[in-house]
Design an enzyme around this catalytic site. Structure first.
Site, PDB file in Angstrom:
ATOM      1  N   SER A 142      -0.885  -6.334  11.155  1.00 19.67           N
ATOM      2  CA  SER A 142      -0.075  -6.149   9.943  1.00 19.67           C
ATOM      3  C   SER A 142       0.450  -7.489   9.430  1.00 19.67           C
ATOM      4  O   SER A 142       0.637  -8.439  10.189  1.00 19.67           O
ATOM      5  CB  SER A 142       1.116  -5.231  10.225  1.00 19.67           C
TER       6      SER A 142
HETATM    7  N1  SAH Z   1       1.038  -2.823  14.707  1.00 25.51           N
HETATM    8  C1  SAH Z   1      -0.323  -3.243  14.586  1.00 25.51           C
HETATM    9  C2  SAH Z   1      -0.976  -2.624  13.374  1.00 25.51           C
HETATM   10  C3  SAH Z   1      -2.388  -2.307  13.633  1.00 25.51           C
HETATM   11  S1  SAH Z   1      -3.213  -1.400  12.382  1.00 25.51           S
HETATM   12  C4  SAH Z   1      -0.444  -4.755  14.534  1.00 25.51           C
HETATM   13  O1  SAH Z   1       0.461  -5.418  14.056  1.00 25.51           O
HETATM   14  O2  SAH Z   1      -1.469  -5.292  14.960  1.00 25.51           O
HETATM   15  C5  SAH Z   1      -2.942   0.249  12.897  1.00 25.51           C
HETATM   16  C6  SAH Z   1      -3.535   0.693  14.196  1.00 25.51           C
HETATM   17  O3  SAH Z   1      -3.327   2.101  14.314  1.00 25.51           O
HETATM   18  C7  SAH Z   1      -5.043   0.496  14.325  1.00 25.51           C
HETATM   19  O4  SAH Z   1      -5.321  -0.282  15.449  1.00 25.51           O
HETATM   20  C8  SAH Z   1      -5.597   1.920  14.497  1.00 25.51           C
HETATM   21  O5  SAH Z   1      -6.692   2.001  15.371  1.00 25.51           O
HETATM   22  C9  SAH Z   1      -4.392   2.654  15.049  1.00 25.51           C
HETATM   23  N2  SAH Z   1      -4.376   4.110  14.873  1.00 25.51           N
HETATM   24  C10 SAH Z   1      -4.794   4.822  13.800  1.00 25.51           C
HETATM   25  N3  SAH Z   1      -4.603   6.135  14.038  1.00 25.51           N
HETATM   26  C11 SAH Z   1      -4.057   6.258  15.281  1.00 25.51           C
HETATM   27  C12 SAH Z   1      -3.640   7.363  16.083  1.00 25.51           C
HETATM   28  N4  SAH Z   1      -3.737   8.609  15.671  1.00 25.51           N
HETATM   29  N5  SAH Z   1      -3.139   7.105  17.315  1.00 25.51           N
HETATM   30  C13 SAH Z   1      -3.033   5.823  17.774  1.00 25.51           C
HETATM   31  N6  SAH Z   1      -3.408   4.745  17.051  1.00 25.51           N
HETATM   32  C14 SAH Z   1      -3.920   4.949  15.815  1.00 25.51           C
END
Ligand code: SAH
Length: 231
Positions: free
Chosen positions: A81
């Protein structure tokens, strides 16, 4: 014994990416000032951003992107993010030391570090095994403790509930009821809600076992929350 310690120190220094010198620290200071100008006011959040080496989450070729206020590809079609978004969501959580926090969407693990740096006890869940493994390996090396889970977090993690705070870092079509159920009274949920193109940041404050207050805030663009209670 002494020889062993020297060897370990050398090994860490040789791996250039995990060097956190004046240059990186200076870049973080500049990023913090940029976030302040964009409206982030919580000093504890800004302190955490100044402390956590975001470049550890970048491949060598893209290290120069680490302290720009932008989201970035981390593989598997997912992104780390944007720092502003991390700061914005974290500020809304009003983190106190020892808060039990559930993070849904570990991704790179950067947001997890920010929460841990602020003293939260973090439970974090990621559905993509490769990302889960990467974060679960890197964070302890960085000195951050968290409990890592692999699976569908759209229903929360009921067996570890209740939580003081829940943060969802992927865009959801609605607020899953299960997540509100897993909050303590007085607890806060922060979740982006909308369609797959854009979402509004929503905060839910649980005021009693049966009531909550919902506030709809600014627009963001997250990768979709996939799963049983999501897309
Ligand atoms: N906080 C993270 C944001 C990553 S993007 C950072 O700063 O790196 C969001 C993430 O949510 C992705 O890796 C995606 O695979 C995950 N995601 C999407 N749906 C999900 C679910 N149902 N359960 C767990 N993770 C999920």
């Amino acid at each position: 014994m002494i020889t062993i310690i020297i060897n370990i120190t050398l090994a860490l220094q040789m791996d250039g990416k995990y060097k956190d010198g004046y240059r990186e620290q200076g870049a973080r200071k500049a990023l913090v000032e940029e976030l302040r100008k964009k409206g982030i006011e919580d000093e504890n959040v800004l302190k955490a951003i100044a402390k956590v080496p975001r470049h550890y989450f970048f491949e060598d070729t893209f290290l120069n992107q680490a302290y720009k206020d932008i989201a970035f590809q981390i593989g598997e079609g997912q992104t780390i993010s944007q720092p502003y978004t991390v700061a914005y969501q974290t500020q809304l959580l009003h983190i106190h030391r020892d808060d039990k926090v559930l993070e849904i969407g570990t991704g790179s693990g950067y947001q997890t570090c920010i929460l841990a740096e602020m003293g939260a006890k973090v439970y974090t869940i990621e559905r993509i095994e490769k990302l889960y493994l990467q974060a679960a390996t890197l964070l302890p090396k960085m000195g951050y403790k968290a409990r890592f889970f692999c699976g569908d977090g759209s229903k929360g993690i009921a067996k570890r509930a209740p939580y003081d705070k829940i943060i969802v870092t992927a865009g959801a079509p609605t607020v899953p009821d299960e997540l509100i159920k897993q909050l303590n009274i007085g607890g806060i949920l922060v979740i982006p809600v909308g369609d797959q193109k854009s979402q509004k940041m929503v905060t839910v404050l649980k005021t009693s076992e049966t009531a909550y207050e919902k506030i709809v805030l600014d627009t963001f663009r997250f990768v979709p929350l996939l799963g049983d209670k999501a897309w």
